[in-house]
Write an enzyme that holds these catalytic residues in place. Structure first.
Site, mmCIF file in Angstrom:
data_model
loop_
_atom_site.group_PDB
_atom_site.id
_atom_site.type_symbol
_atom_site.label_atom_id
_atom_site.label_comp_id
_atom_site.label_asym_id
_atom_site.label_seq_id
_atom_site.Cartn_x
_atom_site.Cartn_y
_atom_site.Cartn_z
ATOM 1 N N TYR A 178 0.846 -1.188 0.000
ATOM 2 C CA TYR A 178 0.000 0.000 0.000
ATOM 3 C C TYR A 178 0.881 1.238 0.000
ATOM 4 O O TYR A 178 1.843 1.331 0.764
ATOM 5 C CB TYR A 178 -0.875 0.001 1.257
ATOM 6 N N ASP A 186 9.206 2.937 -0.083
ATOM 7 C CA ASP A 186 8.143 3.561 0.691
ATOM 8 C C ASP A 186 8.356 3.179 2.161
ATOM 9 O O ASP A 186 7.949 2.106 2.599
ATOM 10 C CB ASP A 186 6.783 3.082 0.173
ATOM 11 N N LYS A 188 3.897 8.868 9.006
ATOM 12 C CA LYS A 188 3.719 8.245 10.326
ATOM 13 C C LYS A 188 4.730 8.748 11.365
ATOM 14 O O LYS A 188 4.576 9.859 11.846
ATOM 15 C CB LYS A 188 3.687 6.724 10.160
#
Ligand SMILES: *Cc1c(COP(=O)(O)O)cnc(C)c1O
Length: 429
Positions: free
Chosen positions: A144, A239, A267
């Site tokens: 994702y 990522d 995050k």
């Protein structure tokens, strides 16, 4: 009723917010039941609106690596807010956090701050395309990279949970430029690279996957991927929105000693405020506006409150030499305790772990890619999830999500969690 106020709040929310939530995985669709509304959190615990306390293993999906309401972060935000919350002008603190990030992460010269992981990945791919003058990208099934159009193709967690890997609204034109490879399978990448010679701008990957449950790369996979990208002049985009500043100061680049060409963050880097970032060496970052012609912008990018939270977070991580060891030790302890309980009750399972990320897949076979992750028994997962919730342990409400441990967790908390696993295991057969 255990979740009375949460249920009432959810009903009310549903009348004005689609599905009652602002991000789908919060809605408990994958596990059934009513989402728990958080009231407050401190350290390792979240308190819900019914005043129940949970030992928290989602850590806001990653950011709270030091525990909730971590004082230096909270204080930094409060102090900063008093000087104004946004200016649309450059501020000194943006340079401060950029300097620290560039120091901590290998192989990057410059970093651009944005507002989410989605933005970071979307911008990284645009930069890769602009830099290479090529259109296609390779991504891995089950990974994702946020919800921008190019990535919503076999896209892990939220998207998988809801059985809509190809979202309506993504055009065929966009989808055709995203090629799909298999995680931990270098041959699948090789085939795509050879069939699309001179057409591929970048490979984007979660270098330790967390959005199909936790799946670490095999020993050779990332190394082979780096070599393959070099051979075909393809940029390698890591990522690290989930893994950055979580698995090591320098993320997976440091942990596996492999250089990526562009790295995405989110995050942890925001300390719980909305922050994303992407970074690379000068020769690539020079192509970005205003230096170069690849456009990217943001009214609230580098927001002072967000930067203050992120800077306080990164400073703590940078100054704590044993943080990642402590986190990995706690995770190993939890892994062993869970495994013992599940084995004792003959519950079929596979546990994957890397640093402070782990997940229990209710499946017999090794979980190496999306296909093997999808074999997990979701009925067992649902029972397990709700059993643990009733015992006061908050796990991610989807089998396709990783657990995130935080440094505020004590060994007593871990023992309490393991005791809950013993109790709940009895009910799973
Ligand atoms: C969470 C996540 C994103 C998206 O970040 P948002 O801040 O939710 O947009 C992208 N990539 C990975 C690996 C993630 O875990």
């Amino acid at each position: 009723m255990l979740y009375q106020r949460s249920s009432a709040l959810f009903k009310e929310a549903e009348t004005v917010i689609p599905g009652g939530v602002n991000s789908p995985v919060r809605a408990f669709k994958a596990v059934g039941g009513t989402p728990i509304f958080a009231k407050s959190a401190k350290g390792a615990y979240v308190i819900d609106e019914d005043n129940r306390r949970y030992i928290d293993y989602i850590s806001s999906w990653g950011p709270m690596i030091l525990g909730h309401a971590y004082e230096p972060v909270v204080n930094a935000v409060i102090q900063k807010a008093k000087d104004g919350t946004s200016f649309g002008m450059p501020t000194e603190i943006e340079t401060k956090i950029a300097q620290l990030a560039v120091k901590m992460v290998p192989n990057i010269d410059k970093i651009r701050f944005v507002n989410s992981g989605t933005e970071a990945c979307m911008s990284a791919v645009r930069l890769a395309r602009g830099y290479t003058s090529k259109d296609k990208i390779i991504k891995f099934a089950g990974c994702y990279h946020g919800h921008s159009d190019s990535f919503l193709i076999e896209a892990g967690s939220g998207a998988v949970t809801f059985g809509s890997p190809n979202s309506p609204g993504v055009t065929k034109g966009t989808a055709k430029d995203t090629l799909m490879a298999i995680y931990n399978d270098i041959e699948s990448v090789k085939r795509l690279a050879e069939a699309n010679k001179d057409g591929i701008a970048c490979v984007i990957i979660e270098p330790v996957a967390g959005n199909m449950g936790c799946i670490p790369p095999t020993n050779e996979f990332l190394k082979d991927l780096r070599a393959l990208c070099d051979q075909h002049q393809i940029l390698l985009v890591f990522d690290e929105v989930m893994t950055g500043f979580r698995l090591a100061k320098g993320g997976v680049q440091e942990l596996y000693n492999i250089n990526a060409d562009i790295v995405c963050f989110g995050k942890v880097i925001g300390g719980g405020l909305p922050v994303g970032a992407f970074a690379a060496r000068n020769e690539i970052m020079e192509h970005l506006a205003p230096l170069g012609s690849v456009y990217q912008a943001g009214t609230l990018s580098g927001n002072p409150l967000a930067m203050a939270a992120g800077l306080a977070m990164l400073k703590t991580i940078d100054n704590d030499a044993s943080l990642f060891k402590r986190l990995a030790d706690k995770t190993e302890y939890l892994h062993k305790g869970c495994a013992e309980a599940l084995e004792e009750h003959e519950i079929v399972h596979t546990i994957n772990r890397e640093g402070s990320m782990m997940s229990i897949h209710f499946s017999e076979d090794p979980v190496l890619d999306f296909k093997s992750a999808a074999k997990g028994n979701n009925d067992v997962f649902k029972k397990f999830f709700h059993g643990m919730l009733a015992e006061g342990v908050y796990l991610p409400p989807s089998a396709f999500e990783s657990w995130f441990l935080n440094d505020a967790l004590s060994y007593e908390d871990l023992d309490e969690t393991i005791a809950a696993v013993w109790k709940v295991s009895k009910t799973l057969k």
